[in-house]
Design a protein around this motif. Structure first.
Motif, PDB file in Angstrom:
ATOM      1  N   ALA A   1       0.821  -1.205   0.000  1.00  0.00           N
ATOM      2  CA  ALA A   1       0.000   0.000   0.000  1.00  0.00           C
ATOM      3  C   ALA A   1       0.855   1.254   0.000  1.00  0.00           C
ATOM      4  N   ASN A   2       1.893   1.287   0.826  1.00  0.00           N
ATOM      5  CA  ASN A   2       2.776   2.456   0.860  1.00  0.00           C
ATOM      6  C   ASN A   2       3.500   2.637  -0.474  1.00  0.00           C
ATOM      7  N   SER A   3       3.844   1.528  -1.081  1.00  0.00           N
ATOM      8  CA  SER A   3       4.487   1.586  -2.387  1.00  0.00           C
ATOM      9  C   SER A   3       3.567   2.227  -3.422  1.00  0.00           C
TER      10      SER A   3
ATOM     11  N   LYS B   1       1.880   6.792  -6.858  1.00  0.00           N
ATOM     12  CA  LYS B   1       0.869   7.782  -7.238  1.00  0.00           C
ATOM     13  C   LYS B   1       1.422   9.198  -7.117  1.00  0.00           C
ATOM     14  N   LYS B   2       2.170   9.448  -6.037  1.00  0.00           N
ATOM     15  CA  LYS B   2       2.784  10.776  -5.879  1.00  0.00           C
ATOM     16  C   LYS B   2       3.740  11.060  -7.030  1.00  0.00           C
ATOM     17  N   LEU B   3       4.523  10.077  -7.359  1.00  0.00           N
ATOM     18  CA  LEU B   3       5.472  10.230  -8.462  1.00  0.00           C
ATOM     19  C   LEU B   3       4.738  10.476  -9.778  1.00  0.00           C
ATOM     20  N   GLN B   4       3.669   9.741  -9.987  1.00  0.00           N
ATOM     21  CA  GLN B   4       2.873   9.930 -11.204  1.00  0.00           C
ATOM     22  C   GLN B   4       2.250  11.319 -11.231  1.00  0.00           C
ATOM     23  N   ASN B   5       1.730  11.774 -10.095  1.00  0.00           N
ATOM     24  CA  ASN B   5       1.150  13.121 -10.029  1.00  0.00           C
ATOM     25  C   ASN B   5       2.193  14.187 -10.326  1.00  0.00           C
TER      26      ASN B   5
END
Length: 142
Positions: free
Chosen positions: A77-79, A84-88
């Motif tokens: 889940a943390n991964s 997602k942050k990186l994608q954003n």
């Protein structure tokens, strides 16, 4: 006949000077527009470089955080959160890059319109401006 001929020469001379002055004014205006466009291009290039460096720094920081979290993490889940942050961040970078490219394209269009004014009529200039404005509105809406 000599007086009429002399008067015609004088009028032609005044008209030629007026036209030469108009050409010089337009050349000066074109030069100023080119200088402004070059300054804006340099500004956008600098901003693009800054955003690129910022993105790379954030990406490196996230990768370090991800590596550390992967060592301590058993849950996926943390991964997913970091992914997602990186994608954003990547999406934000691409949007900023796209916006800057659109700005540069708009400036190039304005420069082309300025050059066209040198040879075109006021009606043609107005038509180009309307077309540019409507294209800009469509891009903003999209």
């Amino acid at each position: 006949m000599a007086k009429v001929n002399e008067r015609l020469k004088t009028e032609a001379s005044f008209e030629r000077e007026l036209l030469q002055q108009q050409v010089a004014d337009r050349e000066r205006a074109l030069k100023e527009a080119q200088d402004r466009q070059m300054q804006l291009q340099n500004s956008k290039d600098a901003e693009l470089s800054r955003v690129s460096l910022e993105y790379e720094g954030k990406l490196a920081r996230l990768q370090r955080q991800k590596a550390l979290s992967n060592q301590n993490q058993t849950s996926s889940a943390n991964s997913d959160i970091f992914r997602k942050k990186l994608q954003n961040m990547k999406n934000e970078y691409e949007m900023e890059l796209s916006r800057l490219r659109q700005t540069v394209a708009g400036l190039e269009q304005k420069l082309a319109n300025t050059a066209a004014v040198q040879t075109g009529s006021v009606f043609q200039q107005t038509q180009r401006q309307r077309q540019t404005l409507s294209t800009g509105k469509r891009k903003r809406i999209a």
